[in-house]
Design an enzyme around this catalytic site. Structure first.
Site, mmCIF file in Angstrom:
data_model
loop_
_atom_site.group_PDB
_atom_site.id
_atom_site.type_symbol
_atom_site.label_atom_id
_atom_site.label_comp_id
_atom_site.label_asym_id
_atom_site.label_seq_id
_atom_site.Cartn_x
_atom_site.Cartn_y
_atom_site.Cartn_z
ATOM 1 N N LYS A 120 0.822 -1.227 0.000
ATOM 2 C CA LYS A 120 0.000 0.000 0.000
ATOM 3 C C LYS A 120 0.844 1.259 0.000
ATOM 4 O O LYS A 120 0.481 2.246 -0.640
ATOM 5 C CB LYS A 120 -0.923 0.021 1.235
ATOM 6 N N LYS A 200 -7.414 -10.998 -6.369
ATOM 7 C CA LYS A 200 -8.394 -11.313 -5.358
ATOM 8 C C LYS A 200 -9.642 -10.445 -5.572
ATOM 9 O O LYS A 200 -9.527 -9.287 -5.955
ATOM 10 C CB LYS A 200 -7.774 -11.005 -3.988
ATOM 11 N N LYS A 203 -13.844 -4.915 -4.131
ATOM 12 C CA LYS A 203 -14.720 -3.891 -4.689
ATOM 13 C C LYS A 203 -13.935 -2.829 -5.452
ATOM 14 O O LYS A 203 -14.332 -2.403 -6.523
ATOM 15 C CB LYS A 203 -15.504 -3.231 -3.552
#
Ligand code: TRP
Length: 340
Positions: A120, A200, A203
């Site tokens: 991230k 994976k 959303k």
């Protein structure tokens, strides 16, 4: 039942999910369906972790609806406020409070080693401390309730390892307080791959389908799913073992139909569109009761509110007890030095 069996305490489990609105297929297959099944056997605490969702900022305008919609999904699939504590993290201030105290027993090096942090942080020029400290808040979530188990996916194993390390270090430094929590990782469900067959399900990647989608929306999404890349024409022989659509059939389609699809796919006598049609229909049918319950809660938002209020109230009682104990152990009790 014997006296001791009667009084045996159920093991407590805690798990959390970030609010990004209505739950999707990956949330359901990877987590929610398992949580539902644990509610009789365990003392369960289910949390919508909105404070995790803001570790790198986020959109304040969207948050309230995202929290509400995830709560509706929780209730729709059968998370049950009669059996479990269901609440929103930011309603219980002790989560952030304990996370602060855990800073004292968490080496920065351990945080920097987390693979999720490494992934991230690459997206930022100036890295928010929130994404570095994310696992400390997660440890606080779990340990506030002294949870003995945490049902999570494989991707959370490293965060759970750090939770255990924080508990050990706290116990060694300040006295025995926390259990060494076990990760409860479902070996039968691996990663649920997205409809793109690449990453994976998530959303934010747009590679999923909402669990409350109607037949048209389900078809719209499943129709786009990537299948065996070697299958170009309808009568090319397919390889179900590398096809993500076929693996999703494993969750929604009966064995006889799956065997039939397998044979016809290999022979090139069923096309991907027909195979997807069957999957879309089965998903739509499987989730029909959830759509019905969601419609009820969407029409009765005050009931959702009441459930989350009561959940937070119960959570606060446990969290408050743990915090009193922790403050005591860390010496954050200045009044004790007053001699009367
Ligand atoms: N990090 C978890 C995830 O992304 C969410 C989470 C936050 C969590 N706190 C938790 C999971 C505590 C289990 C226990 O999926």
């Amino acid at each position: 039942m014997s006296e001791s069996a009667n009084t045996t305490r159920k093991k407590r489990v805690f798990s959390g999910m970030q609010p990004s609105g209505e739950a999707h297929l990956g949330n359901y297959l990877g987590a929610l369906r398992r949580w539902v099944g644990m509610q009789d056997e365990y003392d369960c605490v289910w949390c919508i972790v909105d404070e995790h969702a803001i570790t790198a900022g986020g959109n304040p305008a969207e948050m309230p609806k995202n929290v509400f919609d995830l709560a509706v999904s929780f209730l729709a699939v059968g998370l049950d406020p009669e059996k479990a504590i269901i609440f929103v993290q930011s309603d219980v201030h002790e989560h952030a409070g304990l996370a602060w105290l855990f800073n004292a027993v968490t080496p920065v090096g351990d945080l920097e080693r987390m693979t999720q942090y490494k992934d991230k942080s690459q997206h930022f020029e100036s890295i928010p401390a929130g994404i570095l400290n994310y696992p400390i808040l997660q440890a606080a979530d779990i340990l506030l309730y002294k949870a003995e188990g945490v049902p999570v996916g494989e991707d959370q194993r490293q965060h759970l390892e750090l939770t255990r390390e924080i508990a050990r270090k706290f116990n060694a430094t300040y006295g025995d307080t926390f259990p060494i929590t076990e990760p409860l990782i479902d070996k039968n469900v691996g990663r649920i791959m997205g409809l793109d067959g690449e990453a994976k399900m998530s959303k934010s990647l747009g590679n999923t389908v909402g669990i409350l989608a109607d037949a048209d929306r389900v078809w719209e999404r499943v129709r786009t799913a990537v299948t065996d890349p070697q299958r170009v024409r309808r009568d090319d022989p397919g390889r179900p073992e590398v096809c993500n659509v076929f693996s999703l059939h494993g969750f929604f389609t009966d064995e006889a139909t799956r065997a039939d699809i397998d044979t016809r796919c290999r022979a090139g006598t069923i096309g991907c569109v027909d195979c997807k049609r069957i999957l879309a229909d089965n998903i739509t049918e499987a989730f029909a009761p959830y759509r019905e319950r969601a419609a009820y809660y969407n029409a009765n938002p005050q009931e959702v509110r009441r459930i989350l209020d009561e959940g937070a109230e119960k959570a606060r009682v446990i969290a408050g007890e743990t915090m009193d104990e922790v403050r005591q152990r860390m010496g954050l009790v200045w009044r004790t030095q007053l001699k009367d």
